[in-house]
Design a protein around this motif. Structure first.
Motif, PDB file in Angstrom:
ATOM      1  N   ALA A   1      12.773   5.173  13.247  1.00  0.00           N
ATOM      2  CA  ALA A   1      12.330   4.249  12.206  1.00  0.00           C
ATOM      3  C   ALA A   1      12.023   2.861  12.746  1.00  0.00           C
ATOM      4  O   ALA A   1      11.377   2.059  12.063  1.00  0.00           O
ATOM      5  N   VAL A   2      12.446   2.564  13.958  1.00  0.00           N
ATOM      6  CA  VAL A   2      12.330   1.208  14.498  1.00  0.00           C
ATOM      7  C   VAL A   2      10.871   0.762  14.571  1.00  0.00           C
ATOM      8  O   VAL A   2      10.531  -0.379  14.213  1.00  0.00           O
ATOM      9  N   HIS A   3       9.994   1.635  15.034  1.00  0.00           N
ATOM     10  CA  HIS A   3       8.593   1.256  15.190  1.00  0.00           C
ATOM     11  C   HIS A   3       8.000   0.805  13.852  1.00  0.00           C
ATOM     12  O   HIS A   3       7.338  -0.238  13.768  1.00  0.00           O
ATOM     13  N   ALA A   4       8.218   1.590  12.800  1.00  0.00           N
ATOM     14  CA  ALA A   4       7.675   1.242  11.486  1.00  0.00           C
ATOM     15  C   ALA A   4       8.330  -0.015  10.927  1.00  0.00           C
ATOM     16  O   ALA A   4       7.655  -0.858  10.309  1.00  0.00           O
ATOM     17  N   LEU A   5       9.615  -0.165  11.128  1.00  0.00           N
ATOM     18  CA  LEU A   5      10.305  -1.356  10.646  1.00  0.00           C
ATOM     19  C   LEU A   5       9.816  -2.606  11.364  1.00  0.00           C
ATOM     20  O   LEU A   5       9.626  -3.663  10.746  1.00  0.00           O
ATOM     21  N   ALA A   6       9.574  -2.488  12.653  1.00  0.00           N
ATOM     22  CA  ALA A   6       9.093  -3.634  13.419  1.00  0.00           C
ATOM     23  C   ALA A   6       7.681  -4.041  13.020  1.00  0.00           C
ATOM     24  O   ALA A   6       7.290  -5.207  13.186  1.00  0.00           O
ATOM     25  N   ALA A   7       6.912  -3.096  12.494  1.00  0.00           N
ATOM     26  CA  ALA A   7       5.521  -3.365  12.112  1.00  0.00           C
ATOM     27  C   ALA A   7       5.403  -3.948  10.719  1.00  0.00           C
ATOM     28  O   ALA A   7       4.299  -4.310  10.290  1.00  0.00           O
ATOM     29  N   THR A   8       6.520  -4.049   9.994  1.00  0.00           N
ATOM     30  CA  THR A   8       6.498  -4.477   8.600  1.00  0.00           C
ATOM     31  C   THR A   8       7.595  -5.499   8.333  1.00  0.00           C
ATOM     32  O   THR A   8       8.481  -5.704   9.168  1.00  0.00           O
TER      33      THR A   8
ATOM     34  N   ARG B   1       0.634   4.559  19.565  1.00  0.00           N
ATOM     35  CA  ARG B   1       1.495   3.489  19.068  1.00  0.00           C
ATOM     36  C   ARG B   1       0.705   2.441  18.271  1.00  0.00           C
ATOM     37  O   ARG B   1       1.103   2.058  17.170  1.00  0.00           O
ATOM     38  N   ASP B   2      -0.412   1.971  18.817  1.00  0.00           N
ATOM     39  CA  ASP B   2      -1.187   0.931  18.127  1.00  0.00           C
ATOM     40  C   ASP B   2      -1.757   1.466  16.807  1.00  0.00           C
ATOM     41  O   ASP B   2      -1.746   0.765  15.791  1.00  0.00           O
ATOM     42  N   GLU B   3      -2.243   2.694  16.834  1.00  0.00           N
ATOM     43  CA  GLU B   3      -2.811   3.309  15.636  1.00  0.00           C
ATOM     44  C   GLU B   3      -1.765   3.423  14.532  1.00  0.00           C
ATOM     45  O   GLU B   3      -2.030   3.123  13.359  1.00  0.00           O
ATOM     46  N   ILE B   4      -0.565   3.844  14.912  1.00  0.00           N
ATOM     47  CA  ILE B   4       0.505   4.005  13.932  1.00  0.00           C
ATOM     48  C   ILE B   4       0.964   2.645  13.410  1.00  0.00           C
ATOM     49  O   ILE B   4       1.208   2.472  12.211  1.00  0.00           O
ATOM     50  N   THR B   5       1.052   1.657  14.297  1.00  0.00           N
ATOM     51  CA  THR B   5       1.442   0.312  13.874  1.00  0.00           C
ATOM     52  C   THR B   5       0.498  -0.214  12.811  1.00  0.00           C
ATOM     53  O   THR B   5       0.923  -0.752  11.776  1.00  0.00           O
ATOM     54  N   GLU B   6      -0.802  -0.054  13.036  1.00  0.00           N
ATOM     55  CA  GLU B   6      -1.794  -0.535  12.076  1.00  0.00           C
ATOM     56  C   GLU B   6      -1.693   0.216  10.746  1.00  0.00           C
ATOM     57  O   GLU B   6      -1.793  -0.378   9.669  1.00  0.00           O
ATOM     58  N   ALA B   7      -1.501   1.524  10.825  1.00  0.00           N
ATOM     59  CA  ALA B   7      -1.419   2.330   9.607  1.00  0.00           C
ATOM     60  C   ALA B   7      -0.196   1.953   8.776  1.00  0.00           C
ATOM     61  O   ALA B   7      -0.278   1.825   7.547  1.00  0.00           O
ATOM     62  N   VAL B   8       0.941   1.780   9.426  1.00  0.00           N
ATOM     63  CA  VAL B   8       2.168   1.443   8.707  1.00  0.00           C
ATOM     64  C   VAL B   8       2.064   0.058   8.072  1.00  0.00           C
ATOM     65  O   VAL B   8       2.460  -0.150   6.918  1.00  0.00           O
TER      66      VAL B   8
ATOM     67  N   ALA C   1       5.916   9.262  12.217  1.00  0.00           N
ATOM     68  CA  ALA C   1       7.191   9.264  12.940  1.00  0.00           C
ATOM     69  C   ALA C   1       6.984   9.440  14.438  1.00  0.00           C
ATOM     70  O   ALA C   1       7.934   9.326  15.218  1.00  0.00           O
ATOM     71  N   SER C   2       5.759   9.716  14.846  1.00  0.00           N
ATOM     72  CA  SER C   2       5.473  10.009  16.251  1.00  0.00           C
ATOM     73  C   SER C   2       5.794   8.818  17.151  1.00  0.00           C
ATOM     74  O   SER C   2       5.522   7.663  16.804  1.00  0.00           O
ATOM     75  N   ASP C   3       6.384   9.109  18.308  1.00  0.00           N
ATOM     76  CA  ASP C   3       6.631   8.053  19.293  1.00  0.00           C
ATOM     77  C   ASP C   3       5.750   8.227  20.534  1.00  0.00           C
ATOM     78  O   ASP C   3       6.069   7.752  21.614  1.00  0.00           O
ATOM     79  N   GLU C   4       4.604   8.896  20.360  1.00  0.00           N
ATOM     80  CA  GLU C   4       3.661   9.038  21.458  1.00  0.00           C
ATOM     81  C   GLU C   4       3.082   7.677  21.827  1.00  0.00           C
ATOM     82  O   GLU C   4       2.508   6.996  20.975  1.00  0.00           O
ATOM     83  N   PRO C   5       3.202   7.246  23.082  1.00  0.00           N
ATOM     84  CA  PRO C   5       2.677   5.931  23.475  1.00  0.00           C
ATOM     85  C   PRO C   5       1.195   5.769  23.168  1.00  0.00           C
ATOM     86  O   PRO C   5       0.751   4.684  22.770  1.00  0.00           O
ATOM     87  N   ALA C   6       0.426   6.833  23.312  1.00  0.00           N
ATOM     88  CA  ALA C   6      -1.020   6.740  23.102  1.00  0.00           C
ATOM     89  C   ALA C   6      -1.384   6.439  21.651  1.00  0.00           C
ATOM     90  O   ALA C   6      -2.487   5.952  21.375  1.00  0.00           O
TER      91      ALA C   6
END
Length: 295
Positions: free
Chosen positions: A56-63, A27-34, A20-25
């Motif tokens: 939830a937007v970041h995870a939804l956008a990655a999937t 972001r890429d790691e979380i996108t790949e994991a999701v 759920a983290s929105d830390e910019p640093a």
């Protein structure tokens, strides 16, 4: 049990505060994991840590298929009109793949905390009265006690209880009836050394054992104050965790299903649960739980 929400959640999901983290640093790691969670066959990502719908937007956008739910959105942080607006915007943008998990959180964490059952009922009234209401079938409650479980059955698609046992799952199933979705969270430690697994489990569980909503529920289930000392007794750990190798964890997940769960949200706990995304463990569990073959 056969509801659209149950189908959308899938059989097994992942519960994670880190994702759920929105830390910019990160972001890429979380996108790949999701994205990998979706590939592995998990049905839902539950975002912990009092996440908001917009997180939830970041995870939804990655999937493209994964359901993303809040586990949970605290009713003390934003008003129901704002939560309803954000939920509608997110679901409109991402094909209805968002589910709103709501909870009253805990008195020690919120100065506003009072009359939690009445506050939740009023919050649901606010969601219903919003310009774009949150449909009952797209929201669930973090319900533990009998009254909140009854409210979940009456006013939402179901319940997402946290830190529970198979016995609680069975009791919740009875109180919810067959028409509501039951999606409990289950902590797991993948470690074949049981003593080591319990040490990891204790280090994480201790903070939850300071929160009365959890301990009161565990007391109702037959545990005692002695079970809460020093991060939890062996008896308590074995009840609220899946501990051991992948097969042992699979057996605990199956216990939850046998007790009446429609969906189980696994939370992998490791030595650094607040910093390390356990991607290898997600892969191991997906194989043990036959998620890929389940589609």
């Amino acid at each position: 049990m056969g509801t659209q929400l149950t189908e959308d959640l899938g059989r097994v999901g992942v519960w994670s505060g880190l994702l759920a983290s929105d830390e910019p640093a990160r972001r890429d790691e979380i996108t790949e994991a999701v994205a990998e969670l979706e590939e592995l066959g998990y049905g839902t990502l539950w975002l912990g840590g009092s996440a908001t719908p917009r997180q939830a937007v970041h995870a939804l956008a990655a999937t493209s298929r994964l359901t993303v739910a809040t586990g949970i959105t605290s009713i003390w942080n934003d008003g129901p009109a704002d939560v309803a607006r954000a939920s509608a915007e997110v679901n409109r943008a991402y094909g209805g793949r968002f589910v709103l998990g709501l909870g009253v959180s805990h008195g020690p964490l919120h100065r506003e905390y009072h009359r939690p059952y009445s506050a939740m009922r009023d919050f649901l009234d606010g969601l219903d009265a919003a310009e774009e209401p949150v449909p009952a079938e797209r929201r669930v409650l973090a319900a533990l006690g009998p009254k909140m479980l009854a409210l979940a059955a009456e006013r939402t698609g179901g319940a997402h209880p946290y830190l529970v046992t198979a016995d609680h799952v069975a009791q919740a199933r009875e109180r919810l009836g067959d028409g509501a979705t039951l999606a409990p969270e289950l902590k797991v430690v993948l470690d074949p050394d049981l003593a080591s697994a319990r040490a990891t489990a204790r280090a994480y569980l201790g903070m939850y054992l300071k929160l009365p909503n959890y301990t009161n529920n565990l007391l109702r289930l037959g545990f005692t104050e002695d079970d809460f000392a020093s991060g939890g007794s062996d008896r308590l750990l074995d009840a609220v965790y899946g501990l051991g190798n992948a097969e042992a964890v699979r057996d605990k997940v199956e216990q939850f299903f046998a007790a009446g769960a429609d969906h189980v949200a696994v939370q992998v706990v490791n030595d650094n649960p607040r910093t390390d995304i356990p991607r290898a463990a997600y892969r191991t569990l997906a194989e043990a739980l036959s998620l890929g073959s389940a589609g």
